[in-house]
Scaffold this active site. Sequence first.
Site, PDB file in Angstrom:
ATOM      1  N   GLN A  72      34.897  -9.772 -59.144  1.00  0.00           N
ATOM      2  CA  GLN A  72      33.645 -10.435 -58.759  1.00  0.00           C
ATOM      3  C   GLN A  72      33.059 -11.204 -59.941  1.00  0.00           C
ATOM      4  OE1 GLN A  72      30.720  -7.443 -57.655  1.00  0.00           O
ATOM      5  NE2 GLN A  72      30.770  -6.436 -59.651  1.00  0.00           N
ATOM      6  N   HIS A  99      36.067  -5.424 -58.863  1.00  0.00           N
ATOM      7  CA  HIS A  99      35.355  -4.795 -57.736  1.00  0.00           C
ATOM      8  C   HIS A  99      36.208  -3.651 -57.201  1.00  0.00           C
ATOM      9  CE1 HIS A  99      33.078  -5.224 -53.605  1.00  0.00           C
ATOM     10  NE2 HIS A  99      33.425  -3.994 -53.847  1.00  0.00           N
ATOM     11  N   PHE A 149      29.656   3.502 -58.337  1.00  0.00           N
ATOM     12  CA  PHE A 149      30.504   2.392 -57.871  1.00  0.00           C
ATOM     13  C   PHE A 149      31.977   2.825 -57.902  1.00  0.00           C
ATOM     14  CE2 PHE A 149      31.791  -2.286 -59.015  1.00  0.00           C
ATOM     15  CZ  PHE A 149      32.100  -2.558 -57.703  1.00  0.00           C
ATOM     16  N   HIS A 152      32.719   5.354 -55.266  1.00  0.00           N
ATOM     17  CA  HIS A 152      32.788   4.730 -53.942  1.00  0.00           C
ATOM     18  C   HIS A 152      34.155   4.073 -53.737  1.00  0.00           C
ATOM     19  CE1 HIS A 152      31.562   2.239 -50.479  1.00  0.00           C
ATOM     20  NE2 HIS A 152      32.220   1.280 -51.097  1.00  0.00           N
ATOM     21  N   GLU A 153      34.615   3.362 -54.763  1.00  0.00           N
ATOM     22  CA  GLU A 153      35.903   2.663 -54.642  1.00  0.00           C
ATOM     23  C   GLU A 153      37.064   3.659 -54.492  1.00  0.00           C
ATOM     24  OE1 GLU A 153      36.351  -0.765 -54.291  1.00  0.00           O
ATOM     25  OE2 GLU A 153      34.189  -0.613 -54.039  1.00  0.00           O
ATOM     26  N   LYS A 156      36.684   5.423 -50.930  1.00  0.00           N
ATOM     27  CA  LYS A 156      36.946   4.539 -49.788  1.00  0.00           C
ATOM     28  C   LYS A 156      38.364   3.965 -49.811  1.00  0.00           C
ATOM     29  CE  LYS A 156      35.144   0.417 -47.422  1.00  0.00           C
ATOM     30  NZ  LYS A 156      34.009  -0.536 -47.335  1.00  0.00           N
ATOM     31  N   HIS A 157      38.804   3.498 -50.973  1.00  0.00           N
ATOM     32  CA  HIS A 157      40.094   2.795 -51.053  1.00  0.00           C
ATOM     33  C   HIS A 157      41.178   3.618 -51.765  1.00  0.00           C
ATOM     34  CE1 HIS A 157      38.240  -0.919 -49.562  1.00  0.00           C
ATOM     35  NE2 HIS A 157      37.248  -0.725 -50.421  1.00  0.00           N
TER      36      HIS A 157
HETATM   37  P1  5GP Z   1      32.384  -7.338 -46.527  1.00  0.00           P
HETATM   38  O1  5GP Z   1      32.074  -6.926 -45.147  1.00  0.00           O
HETATM   39  O2  5GP Z   1      31.193  -7.475 -47.418  1.00  0.00           O
HETATM   40  O3  5GP Z   1      33.361  -8.471 -46.644  1.00  0.00           O
HETATM   41  O4  5GP Z   1      33.216  -6.113 -47.153  1.00  0.00           O
HETATM   42  C1  5GP Z   1      32.632  -4.888 -47.332  1.00  0.00           C
HETATM   43  C2  5GP Z   1      33.659  -3.942 -47.853  1.00  0.00           C
HETATM   44  O5  5GP Z   1      34.675  -3.711 -46.881  1.00  0.00           O
HETATM   45  C3  5GP Z   1      34.435  -4.429 -49.066  1.00  0.00           C
HETATM   46  O6  5GP Z   1      33.765  -4.264 -50.263  1.00  0.00           O
HETATM   47  C4  5GP Z   1      35.647  -3.561 -48.980  1.00  0.00           C
HETATM   48  O7  5GP Z   1      35.346  -2.256 -49.376  1.00  0.00           O
HETATM   49  C5  5GP Z   1      35.926  -3.569 -47.519  1.00  0.00           C
HETATM   50  N1  5GP Z   1      36.765  -4.716 -47.125  1.00  0.00           N
HETATM   51  C6  5GP Z   1      36.355  -5.920 -46.634  1.00  0.00           C
HETATM   52  N2  5GP Z   1      37.396  -6.701 -46.348  1.00  0.00           N
HETATM   53  C7  5GP Z   1      38.508  -5.991 -46.676  1.00  0.00           C
HETATM   54  C8  5GP Z   1      39.899  -6.268 -46.575  1.00  0.00           C
HETATM   55  O8  5GP Z   1      40.352  -7.332 -46.145  1.00  0.00           O
HETATM   56  N3  5GP Z   1      40.726  -5.294 -46.995  1.00  0.00           N
HETATM   57  C9  5GP Z   1      40.287  -4.103 -47.470  1.00  0.00           C
HETATM   58  N4  5GP Z   1      41.186  -3.195 -47.846  1.00  0.00           N
HETATM   59  N5  5GP Z   1      38.989  -3.804 -47.547  1.00  0.00           N
HETATM   60  C10 5GP Z   1      38.106  -4.736 -47.162  1.00  0.00           C
HETATM   61  P1  5GP Z   2      32.647  -2.049 -50.860  1.00  0.00           P
HETATM   62  O1  5GP Z   2      31.880  -3.276 -50.539  1.00  0.00           O
HETATM   63  O2  5GP Z   2      33.860  -2.132 -51.689  1.00  0.00           O
HETATM   64  O3  5GP Z   2      32.705  -1.061 -49.755  1.00  0.00           O
HETATM   65  O4  5GP Z   2      31.690  -1.361 -51.907  1.00  0.00           O
HETATM   66  C1  5GP Z   2      30.571  -1.907 -52.413  1.00  0.00           C
HETATM   67  C2  5GP Z   2      29.659  -0.744 -52.631  1.00  0.00           C
HETATM   68  O5  5GP Z   2      29.565  -0.487 -54.023  1.00  0.00           O
HETATM   69  C3  5GP Z   2      28.284  -1.031 -52.120  1.00  0.00           C
HETATM   70  O6  5GP Z   2      27.733   0.162 -51.633  1.00  0.00           O
HETATM   71  C4  5GP Z   2      27.564  -1.478 -53.352  1.00  0.00           C
HETATM   72  O7  5GP Z   2      26.201  -1.184 -53.308  1.00  0.00           O
HETATM   73  C5  5GP Z   2      28.233  -0.675 -54.430  1.00  0.00           C
HETATM   74  N1  5GP Z   2      28.270  -1.373 -55.714  1.00  0.00           N
HETATM   75  C6  5GP Z   2      27.855  -0.835 -56.874  1.00  0.00           C
HETATM   76  N2  5GP Z   2      27.990  -1.735 -57.866  1.00  0.00           N
HETATM   77  C7  5GP Z   2      28.508  -2.857 -57.314  1.00  0.00           C
HETATM   78  C8  5GP Z   2      28.865  -4.124 -57.842  1.00  0.00           C
HETATM   79  O8  5GP Z   2      28.742  -4.417 -59.027  1.00  0.00           O
HETATM   80  N3  5GP Z   2      29.385  -5.020 -56.961  1.00  0.00           N
HETATM   81  C9  5GP Z   2      29.552  -4.734 -55.641  1.00  0.00           C
HETATM   82  N4  5GP Z   2      30.047  -5.685 -54.857  1.00  0.00           N
HETATM   83  N5  5GP Z   2      29.195  -3.559 -55.106  1.00  0.00           N
HETATM   84  C10 5GP Z   2      28.684  -2.624 -55.944  1.00  0.00           C
END
Ligand code: 5GP
Ligand code: 5GP
Length: 264
Positions: A72, A99, A149, A152-153, A156-157
């Site tokens: 990011q 990220h 953060f 969470h990563e 979730k992943h």
């Molecule tokens: P957003 O809805 O903001 O695009 O994505 C929210 C979160 O959903 C991302 O930070 C990530 O954790 C997950 N995510 C969104 N798109 C993808 C994708 O194409 N592949 C994977 N593995 N995770 C995703």
């Molecule tokens: P994802 O979108 O991968 O599911 O995860 C994003 C989560 O991590 C959100 O809950 C967001 O609040 C938290 N987060 C903490 N720090 C950061 C950051 O620096 N960038 C993003 N995109 N999400 C962050």
Amino acid sequence: MDILHFYSIPLHTHNISPINTHTLNTPSSHTLNTNMKTQSNNPLLLIKLLTLHSLLVLSASQDFDFFYFVQQWPGSFCDTRHGCCYPGTGKPASDFGIHGLWPNRKDGSYPSNCDSSNPFDASKISDLMSQMKSDWPTLSCPSSEGLTFWGHEWDKHGTCSESVLDQHGYFSTALNLKTQINLLQALESAGIHPNGSEYSLTSIRDAVKEASGYTPWIECNTDSSGNSQLYQIYLCVDSSGSGFVECPVFPTGSCGSSIEFPSF
Ligand code: 5GP
Ligand code: 5GP
């Protein structure tokens, strides 16, 4: 011949997604034949059960085909109407930050939150802490050191690729991938600077391709004035995390042909 068709297993009736049968770890058909004579008077059923068992183990252990490695741009996280908070260590460097490393399937779907019994444990990555803080800084509010953060990563992943990368391996792989491609340098070498100017989406994509050898996916978000801007850059990584590959599928969404690259 495809092993599934050979054994006539109707996959759809068992809720198993299609997988790469090259990696199937089943006994050879010769071994199966030998066991079959001694262990069962219903050989076809035995073979089907053994194959099904292997498929279930395999699909539970690796339910993805590749990773998205997502970085990011901090300026674009911070200048939205939500704003951002710097971590306790202060304003992060003016550079792309990690990220996440996200397991994904070739059909565009992805698994998430795969193992609640293996939660994030910061003590497993204590040797990576200083690199985590510089290369994977958190910018969300309220201000934190990053553990939330990263946790969470992982939860979730990371738990969805734990058969390939344990917690230390997951984070060290992502940190190592970042050292293999310097996105900011790639863009600046092509005359694309984080100074609030607009650049064509094509020029950004080409600059990353030129430096990395692979076509990236560019994700945009919107600043507080409503301008579309460069938010995240995705590169694809093979399913063992060992290097970049061409993306089997790109995420959905669009940026517009000209986008802002804000300062940070
Ligand atoms: P957003 O809805 O903001 O695009 O994505 C929210 C979160 O959903 C991302 O930070 C990530 O954790 C997950 N995510 C969104 N798109 C993808 C994708 O194409 N592949 C994977 N593995 N995770 C995703
Ligand atoms: P994802 O979108 O991968 O599911 O995860 C994003 C989560 O991590 C959100 O809950 C967001 O609040 C938290 N987060 C903490 N720090 C950061 C950051 O620096 N960038 C993003 N995109 N999400 C962050």
